[in-house]
Design a protein around this motif. Structure first.
Motif, mmCIF file in Angstrom:
data_model
loop_
_atom_site.group_PDB
_atom_site.id
_atom_site.type_symbol
_atom_site.label_atom_id
_atom_site.label_comp_id
_atom_site.label_asym_id
_atom_site.label_seq_id
_atom_site.Cartn_x
_atom_site.Cartn_y
_atom_site.Cartn_z
ATOM 1 N N UNK A 1 0.402 -0.926 0.057
ATOM 2 C CA UNK A 1 0.514 0.138 0.319
ATOM 3 C C UNK A 1 1.029 1.419 0.104
ATOM 4 N N UNK A 2 2.240 0.919 0.302
ATOM 5 C CA UNK A 2 3.010 2.599 0.789
ATOM 6 C C UNK A 2 2.612 3.476 1.716
ATOM 7 N N UNK A 3 3.390 3.910 2.447
ATOM 8 C CA UNK A 3 3.354 4.862 3.757
ATOM 9 C C UNK A 3 3.695 6.437 2.932
ATOM 10 N N UNK A 4 2.967 7.164 3.282
ATOM 11 C CA UNK A 4 2.996 8.356 3.213
ATOM 12 C C UNK A 4 4.318 9.229 3.288
ATOM 13 N N UNK A 5 4.696 9.891 2.797
ATOM 14 C CA UNK A 5 5.640 10.847 3.539
ATOM 15 C C UNK A 5 5.076 12.623 3.098
ATOM 16 N N UNK A 6 5.200 13.306 3.707
ATOM 17 C CA UNK A 6 4.974 14.828 3.875
ATOM 18 C C UNK A 6 6.095 15.716 4.019
#
Length: 122
Positions: free
Chosen positions: A114-119
Motif C-alpha cells: 500500500x505504500x506509506x505517505x511521507x509529507x
C-alpha cells in the motif's frame, strides 16, 4: 507470493527525520536484493535505494545520497529506510520491492504494497 507492507510515514518539517519499515509476509524475500521506491502524483515511480541480501552493498539515487540510509533485518524479514535532512521534494508515497541486482533500479515483483505517505513541509 510475498506481501509487502510499508509503514512509518508521516508529516515532518524540512530538516526532520523519519524511519520507514517494510515488512514481508507470505514468501520471504530470502536472498533478494531489496529496494525502496517513491511516487508523487503525476510522476513515475522512482528508485530511491537498494541493499543486497547480506547488506554488503547499497545503492542510492543521487537525490538522496548522504541523507537516506537503507538497512535490513533478515531475521525479521524487514527492510528499513532512515531518512534525514528531509526536503519538501522528498514528499511522496514510499514503497518497497525487490530489485534484480544492486545495479538495477527496476522493481522485480509485480505486486506492490500500500505504500506509506511521507509529507515534508517547508
Amino acid at each position: 507470493q510475498v506481501q509487502l507492507v510499508e509503514s512509518g510515514g508521516g508529516r515532518v518539517q524540512a530538516g526532520g527525520s523519519l524511519r520507514l519499515s517494510c515488512a514481508a509476509s507470505g514468501r520471504t524475500f530470502s536472498g533478494y536484493t531489496m529496494g525502496w521506491f517513491r511516487r508523487t502524483p503525476g510522476k513515475e515511480r522512482e528508485f530511491v535505494a537498494a541493499i543486497t541480501w547480506f547488506s554488503t552493498t547499497t545503492n542510492y539515487a543521487d537525490s538522496v545520497k548522504g541523507r537516506f540510509t537503507i538497512s535490513r533485518d533478515n531475521a525479521k524479514n524487514t527492510v528499513y529506510l532512515q531518512m534525514s535532512s528531509l526536503k519538501p521534494e522528498d514528499t511522496a508515497v514510499y514503497y518497497c520491492n525487490a530489485v534484480g541486482s544492486i545495479a538495477s533500479s527496476n522493481p522485480l515483483f509485480n505486486s506492490w504494497g500500500p505504500g506509506t505517505q511521507v509529507t515534508v513541509s517547508s
